[in-house]
Design an enzyme around this catalytic site. Structure first.
Site, PDB file in Angstrom:
ATOM      1  N   ASP A   1       0.871  -1.156   0.000  1.00  0.00           N
ATOM      2  CA  ASP A   1       0.000   0.000   0.000  1.00  0.00           C
ATOM      3  C   ASP A   1       0.919   1.221   0.000  1.00  0.00           C
ATOM      4  OD1 ASP A   1      -2.452   1.498   0.315  1.00  0.00           O
ATOM      5  OD2 ASP A   1      -1.841   1.818   2.390  1.00  0.00           O
TER       6      ASP A   1
ATOM      7  N   ASP B   1       0.059   4.948   1.141  1.00  0.00           N
ATOM      8  CA  ASP B   1      -0.073   5.850   2.279  1.00  0.00           C
ATOM      9  C   ASP B   1      -0.060   5.067   3.588  1.00  0.00           C
ATOM     10  OD1 ASP B   1      -0.456   8.013   0.421  1.00  0.00           O
ATOM     11  OD2 ASP B   1      -2.474   7.229   0.114  1.00  0.00           O
TER      12      ASP B   1
ATOM     13  N   ASP C   1      -8.861  12.867  12.965  1.00  0.00           N
ATOM     14  CA  ASP C   1      -9.869  12.225  13.811  1.00  0.00           C
ATOM     15  C   ASP C   1      -9.717  10.704  13.807  1.00  0.00           C
ATOM     16  OD1 ASP C   1     -11.010  14.679  14.548  1.00  0.00           O
ATOM     17  OD2 ASP C   1     -12.339  14.674  12.791  1.00  0.00           O
TER      18      ASP C   1
ATOM     19  N   THR D   1      -2.498   1.020  -4.756  1.00  0.00           N
ATOM     20  CA  THR D   1      -3.028   2.084  -3.911  1.00  0.00           C
ATOM     21  C   THR D   1      -4.395   2.588  -4.364  1.00  0.00           C
ATOM     22  OG1 THR D   1      -2.530   4.293  -2.992  1.00  0.00           O
ATOM     23  CG2 THR D   1      -1.692   3.835  -5.203  1.00  0.00           C
TER      24      THR D   1
ATOM     25  N   CYS E   1     -11.021  -2.968  -8.923  1.00  0.00           N
ATOM     26  CA  CYS E   1      -9.661  -2.540  -8.597  1.00  0.00           C
ATOM     27  C   CYS E   1      -9.537  -1.897  -7.214  1.00  0.00           C
ATOM     28  CB  CYS E   1      -9.115  -1.600  -9.678  1.00  0.00           C
ATOM     29  SG  CYS E   1     -10.049  -0.089  -9.986  1.00  0.00           S
TER      30      CYS E   1
END
Length: 179
Positions: free
Chosen positions: A11, A13, A23, A59, A103
């Site tokens: 991945d 991020d 949050d 991603t 996807c």
């Protein structure tokens, strides 16, 4: 058909670069100034390459379809990753959940597409991510093992089996030990 290559699917991020947490929930940086690599990522990817693994980023980037990020900005960020890091390919899903596409993780489409294009044996490959979606995609694709970097986000938890790690570097050590 016999596939020849082993890969580590990553991945982006929270694995390669810092996710922006608001949050208790992670978000992708949309501004290049906020796109900051995590420590030891370059070295971890080099170790994988040296051990004979392809490194493929898979991603979800829904900000493309919502208009929060332009394709040219995303492409520039990814060009930098490909130039600076031992990454063999980057696959992007631009959709939101509403699209119900094949996807968008947790669907395995990006992984399956990469396996086809790069001659990857999924049963000898791994997934590293920081969200339940990453774990589910790797499991559905038939990866040998999935590694969960647990940042304690306030969202759905992954479903076992998965291995908890503290970083990409710690996952890489476990992957290389399995050779």
């Amino acid at each position: 058909m016999v596939r020849n290559n082993r890969a580590v699917f990553l991945d982006r991020d929270g694995v390669i670069n810092h996710a922006l947490v608001v949050d208790g929930k992670p978000f992708a940086p949309t501004d290049p100034g906020d796109f900051v690599l995590l420590p030891d990522v370059a070295l971890a990817l080099e170790k994988l390459r040296h051990a004979g693994y392809l490194c493929v980023v898979v991603t979800n980037q829904p900000d493309l379809s919502t208009g929060r990020q332009s394709r040219s900005t995303l492409d520039a960020m990814h060009a930098g990753l490909l130039r600076e890091l031992a990454i063999d390919a980057i696959k992007v899903c631009p959709h939101t959940d509403v699209a119900r596409c094949a996807c968008r993780k947790p669907a395995p489409g990006l992984i399956l597409e990469s396996a086809e294009e790069l001659d990857i044996d999924l049963s000898r490959s791994f997934m590293v991510g920081d969200r339940w979606r990453d774990m589910a995609a790797g499991q559905a694709a038939g990866c040998k093992q999935v590694f969960f970097i647990d940042y304690g986000y306030l969202e759905q938890r992954p479903i076992a089996p998965f291995t908890v790690v503290t970083s990409l570097a710690s996952a890489v050590e476990l992957i290389i030990d399995q050779r």
